[in-house]
Design a protein around this motif. Structure first.
Motif, PDB file in Angstrom:
ATOM      1  N   LYS A 174       0.838  -1.204   0.000  1.00  0.00           N
ATOM      2  CA  LYS A 174       0.000   0.000   0.000  1.00  0.00           C
ATOM      3  C   LYS A 174       0.872   1.253   0.000  1.00  0.00           C
ATOM      4  CE  LYS A 174      -2.135  -1.856   3.293  1.00  0.00           C
ATOM      5  NZ  LYS A 174      -2.713  -1.845   4.654  1.00  0.00           N
ATOM      6  N   THR A 175       1.947   1.219   0.801  1.00  0.00           N
ATOM      7  CA  THR A 175       2.873   2.358   0.821  1.00  0.00           C
ATOM      8  C   THR A 175       3.516   2.552  -0.553  1.00  0.00           C
ATOM      9  OG1 THR A 175       3.314   1.838   3.120  1.00  0.00           O
ATOM     10  CG2 THR A 175       4.815   3.375   2.060  1.00  0.00           C
ATOM     11  N   THR A 176       3.877   1.429  -1.224  1.00  0.00           N
ATOM     12  CA  THR A 176       4.452   1.531  -2.566  1.00  0.00           C
ATOM     13  C   THR A 176       3.520   2.335  -3.465  1.00  0.00           C
ATOM     14  OG1 THR A 176       5.488  -0.613  -2.261  1.00  0.00           O
ATOM     15  CG2 THR A 176       5.341   0.193  -4.507  1.00  0.00           C
ATOM     16  N   LEU A 177       2.235   1.990  -3.400  1.00  0.00           N
ATOM     17  CA  LEU A 177       1.264   2.679  -4.251  1.00  0.00           C
ATOM     18  C   LEU A 177       1.224   4.181  -3.962  1.00  0.00           C
ATOM     19  CD1 LEU A 177      -2.054   0.719  -4.804  1.00  0.00           C
ATOM     20  CD2 LEU A 177      -0.442   1.589  -6.485  1.00  0.00           C
ATOM     21  N   LEU A 178       1.460   4.546  -2.701  1.00  0.00           N
ATOM     22  CA  LEU A 178       1.446   5.970  -2.325  1.00  0.00           C
ATOM     23  C   LEU A 178       2.477   6.780  -3.107  1.00  0.00           C
ATOM     24  CD1 LEU A 178       1.060   6.264   1.547  1.00  0.00           C
ATOM     25  CD2 LEU A 178      -0.507   7.051  -0.218  1.00  0.00           C
ATOM     26  N   PHE A 179       3.570   6.129  -3.496  1.00  0.00           N
ATOM     27  CA  PHE A 179       4.608   6.850  -4.234  1.00  0.00           C
ATOM     28  C   PHE A 179       4.286   6.949  -5.728  1.00  0.00           C
ATOM     29  CE2 PHE A 179       7.167   5.293  -0.532  1.00  0.00           C
ATOM     30  CZ  PHE A 179       7.322   6.542   0.051  1.00  0.00           C
ATOM     31  N   PHE A 180       3.147   6.402  -6.106  1.00  0.00           N
ATOM     32  CA  PHE A 180       2.730   6.415  -7.515  1.00  0.00           C
ATOM     33  C   PHE A 180       1.602   7.425  -7.752  1.00  0.00           C
ATOM     34  CE2 PHE A 180       4.693   3.023 -10.069  1.00  0.00           C
ATOM     35  CZ  PHE A 180       5.419   2.348  -9.109  1.00  0.00           C
ATOM     36  N   ILE A 181       1.460   8.443  -6.900  1.00  0.00           N
ATOM     37  CA  ILE A 181       0.316   9.362  -7.053  1.00  0.00           C
ATOM     38  C   ILE A 181       0.230   9.987  -8.455  1.00  0.00           C
ATOM     39  CG2 ILE A 181      -0.797  11.467  -6.175  1.00  0.00           C
ATOM     40  CD1 ILE A 181       0.312  10.728  -3.384  1.00  0.00           C
ATOM     41  N   PRO A 182       1.336  10.542  -8.996  1.00  0.00           N
ATOM     42  CA  PRO A 182       1.203  11.127 -10.341  1.00  0.00           C
ATOM     43  C   PRO A 182       0.823  10.085 -11.390  1.00  0.00           C
ATOM     44  CG  PRO A 182       3.257  11.823  -9.304  1.00  0.00           C
ATOM     45  CD  PRO A 182       2.689  10.737  -8.449  1.00  0.00           C
ATOM     46  N   GLN A 183       1.374   8.856 -11.204  1.00  0.00           N
ATOM     47  CA  GLN A 183       1.063   7.785 -12.158  1.00  0.00           C
ATOM     48  C   GLN A 183      -0.405   7.379 -12.047  1.00  0.00           C
ATOM     49  OE1 GLN A 183       3.889   7.897 -10.335  1.00  0.00           O
ATOM     50  NE2 GLN A 183       5.228   8.263 -12.077  1.00  0.00           N
ATOM     51  N   ILE A 184      -0.912   7.342 -10.817  1.00  0.00           N
ATOM     52  CA  ILE A 184      -2.324   6.985 -10.626  1.00  0.00           C
ATOM     53  C   ILE A 184      -3.209   8.058 -11.255  1.00  0.00           C
ATOM     54  CG2 ILE A 184      -4.160   6.659  -8.911  1.00  0.00           C
ATOM     55  CD1 ILE A 184      -1.976   5.512  -7.036  1.00  0.00           C
ATOM     56  N   PHE A 185      -2.864   9.329 -11.001  1.00  0.00           N
ATOM     57  CA  PHE A 185      -3.638  10.403 -11.606  1.00  0.00           C
ATOM     58  C   PHE A 185      -3.586  10.290 -13.126  1.00  0.00           C
ATOM     59  CE2 PHE A 185      -3.997  14.432 -13.725  1.00  0.00           C
ATOM     60  CZ  PHE A 185      -5.197  14.907 -13.227  1.00  0.00           C
ATOM     61  N   ASN A 186      -2.377  10.100 -13.660  1.00  0.00           N
ATOM     62  CA  ASN A 186      -2.218  10.015 -15.113  1.00  0.00           C
ATOM     63  C   ASN A 186      -3.007   8.846 -15.694  1.00  0.00           C
ATOM     64  OD1 ASN A 186      -0.827  10.816 -17.631  1.00  0.00           O
ATOM     65  ND2 ASN A 186       0.150   8.817 -17.455  1.00  0.00           N
ATOM     66  N   PHE A 187      -3.031   7.740 -14.964  1.00  0.00           N
ATOM     67  CA  PHE A 187      -3.773   6.569 -15.427  1.00  0.00           C
ATOM     68  C   PHE A 187      -5.278   6.857 -15.450  1.00  0.00           C
ATOM     69  CE2 PHE A 187      -6.067   2.621 -14.146  1.00  0.00           C
ATOM     70  CZ  PHE A 187      -5.946   1.968 -15.355  1.00  0.00           C
ATOM     71  N   LEU A 188      -5.788   7.422 -14.347  1.00  0.00           N
ATOM     72  CA  LEU A 188      -7.221   7.719 -14.274  1.00  0.00           C
ATOM     73  C   LEU A 188      -7.611   8.729 -15.356  1.00  0.00           C
ATOM     74  CD1 LEU A 188      -7.661   7.993 -10.390  1.00  0.00           C
ATOM     75  CD2 LEU A 188      -8.338   6.081 -11.880  1.00  0.00           C
ATOM     76  N   TYR A 189      -6.772   9.736 -15.515  1.00  0.00           N
ATOM     77  CA  TYR A 189      -7.012  10.784 -16.506  1.00  0.00           C
ATOM     78  C   TYR A 189      -6.968  10.212 -17.925  1.00  0.00           C
ATOM     79  CZ  TYR A 189      -6.254  15.514 -18.547  1.00  0.00           C
ATOM     80  OH  TYR A 189      -6.344  16.692 -19.260  1.00  0.00           O
TER      81      TYR A 189
END
Lengths: 403, 403
Positions: free
Chosen positions: B272-287
């Motif tokens: 879960k912490t790993t995913l926290l470091f992917f915030i821009p990637q998560i945003f980019n993916f959703l977008y």
């Protein structure tokens, strides 16, 4: 052995066979689908022994290799049965399985990199060394048995056993290097790389099945887990690689095949027997040495030459001045001449000989031959050598060892 | 902790750092040597954001990946110290190490195959699933802990813990797929793929170092063993990939990077912490979703466009008729318009919008920017998100969990 035990031993093997059948059909189906993808990626070759100059997709071994690996990935839990699910997994066996997969996977990667990037000879020796590291480390941790039994005639001097120590690891490392490269240099005509690999894998399968009744059955079953899906996927590749080849297999195939044989030989504790099934490859390697080490000039391609009028293959040759050879070069060619295993023709101060490969040697003895016939001939030699290997391994070994 | 313990914990880490330094210099030295080999192998691209149309070697990630793997292969015995040599190796830790290597090695192979063969989208989702199998199996065998602690506000309904069972494995599988692809789709300008990966790996390294003082220090040291050589080899790649790129990194790099992050997250129990470091990637993916799932037309390339007069990058656009969109497509673009995160221009019955990527969104807000500046801007966003992640992970987590 009671029924329950037989079930426990037999069921994983049965599942392995079923998965291998699926892997066979998957490979059969995927190869034609991916043909154009490979050509688009500039992975193709022109068959130098055909009259046409059609583009033949190259390195399809990476596809059969990936399917082989995927099959084994999915197979990981199977050998452990219910122990996998209730946390009683024997970690030492698990480690063996993973390290074997790691070495094969790494060799597939490096083989494909070699196919795409066309690496140099020195890399070809370096790569299998790297890929075999995990394997040797696991061997060290799990067994570290480097003691060999001395053959009877030598026991007077050496005793019953000799501990080879580090030498045994060097032997295993060299085995990996030899196996990966040996198939690669006995190549060049349609179907030969896969054909010989299939003969070797089938021979090993027969050997493993014979040994299943012994008390080392676990090691031999372990070997079968790898060899059956290997053989299935290679068989599908063979279908398309047989004369006239619709696809080429690439270094990838030769590399991961060799590594698979080295892996089962090392972890199954029958590395010497594995080598016995490589007699034609050993001969070809020894025979090639003068050219591989440039004691005799080595052209870029040593494969036989097409006589397009007859549609038959004939020996390919190399030309040089006798006096340009080093002392060692002169010595070797003279030994070869004494044994009459090379053609020797002198013309205008130049010498013309065949290239030193088993394929050329066969053509030298038989005369020009059709390509498909030549492959069959070479595969028959491989099979005869397998029979010899079994004779050495069983009746003859009894003379030298108390088995 | 006494001196002897500190030595035992610290020595392998020290060796790891030394090996990583060697790996860094090796990568620095080999990349220029191999540049032409890649171009010869038709592995090159034209930088669409430059005025020249020089051939830039592509997929150099396979080289840094191989050096990363070789470093780890050589490192295998180190964490176990003398236990490796006297047969007391803890097999469960050994299994973890091998399965992590197997997953990363397999992902490198599949990534390189994708680079060379240019596979389809559906393969891109399938490949990481395959590569993560060994990892998930080892997780199952070694831990099989699928229970998560419920955040305080939800405990009234769910209790203190919830056992997610198979759902947890699906989460981990999806994590591997997400990590491998997320970096790949936030790409297209010089240095961005490696740059963001370096920010993520450095963030994870800081997190691991913080956690070394906790009682899960073993898991975090395990993670460092991978991340330090990963960062070293990537840094060397970054050197050549930075504006103006002398080499491109290829899908290979994005794939094995993502798999490395997934591996340490899963086996280190901090997915879960790993995913926290992917915030821009998560945003980019959703977008990106509307274009990735073709709810809005998606051109082959979505990277920004060069304004060659200004030598600045500007947004790239996609054009469509509003009424051609599905209901869902209409709904999403309207939500995006409400939040003002897309450009919307109507002309002759057609709609022109920017392509839905974080890079274009940044350009939309800032206006045209020079390529190097844009990369720096995006990397600063990544660093700010890392800081946010640490705030979420530490101060905020105390509110929701009793840590």
């Amino acid at each position: 052995m009671d029924v329950k035990e037989l079930w426990q031993i037999g069921l994983p093997m049965f599942i392995n066979v079923v998965m291998s059948v699926v892997a066979f059909f998957t490979t059969m189906k995927l190869i034609p689908k991916f043909k154009n993808t490979f050509i688009k990626a500039h992975l193709f070759g022109i068959d130098m022994n055909k009259r046409t100059s059609e583009k033949i997709p190259e390195s399809l071994g990476v596809l059969s290799g990936c399917i082989f690996l995927i099959t084994l990935f999915l197979f990981i839990p199977v050998p452990f049965g219910s122990r996998f699910f209730n946390g009683e997994i024997p970690h030492d066996e698990f480690v063996e399985l993973l390290s074997a997969l790691l070495s094969i996977c790494c060799m597939t990667l490096l083989g494909f990199a070699d196919d795409v990037l066309d690496l140099r000879w020195r890399h070809k020796l370096f790569l299998p060394t790297i890929a075999s590291l995990p394997l040797l480390m696991v061997y060290y941790v799990n067994f570290n048995s480097t003691t060999i039994i001395v053959p009877k005639p030598l026991r007077e001097w050496l005793g019953l056993t000799v501990n080879l120590g580090i030498l045994y690891y060097i032997f295993m490392g060299l085995l990996a290097i030899f196996c990966t490269n040996a198939i690669n240099i006995l190549a060049g005509i349609n179907g030969l790389e896969v054909g010989q690999s299939l003969v070797i894998s089938s021979s090993l399968i027969i050997f493993n099945i014979i040994e299943l009744s012994g008390n080392q059955w676990k090691a031999h079953r372990f070997s079968l887990f790898f060899l059956v899906p290997y053989t299935a996927t290679s068989l599908a590749l063979f279908w398309y690689n047989w004369y006239p080849s619709l696809v080429f297999v690439g270094d990838t195939f030769c590399y991961y095949s060799g590594m698979t044989f080295a892996v089962v030989g090392i972890l199954g504790h029958f590395s010497k027997t594995t080598l016995l099934f490589f007699i034609p490859q050993i001969f070809n390697f020894l025979y090639s040495i003068p050219q591989l080490f440039h004691l005799v000039p080595c052209p870029r391609h040593r494969l036989p030459k097409l006589d397009s009028k007859l549609d038959k293959l004939n020996i390919s040759t190399t030309t040089f001045k006798y006096n340009d050879l080093s002392f060692l070069g002169k010595l070797i060619v003279n030994i070869f001449r004494i044994f009459r295993i090379i053609k020797w023709q002198e013309k205008d101060g130049y010498v013309i000989t065949n290239n030193f490969t088993l394929i050329n040697l066969v053509l030298l003895i038989t005369g020009p031959m059709h390509e498909a016939r030549l492959t069959i001939f070479l595969l028959i030699i491989q099979i005869i050598c397998t029979v010899m290997a079994f004779i050495i391994r069983y009746p003859l070994a009894y003379i030298f060892y108390d088995i």
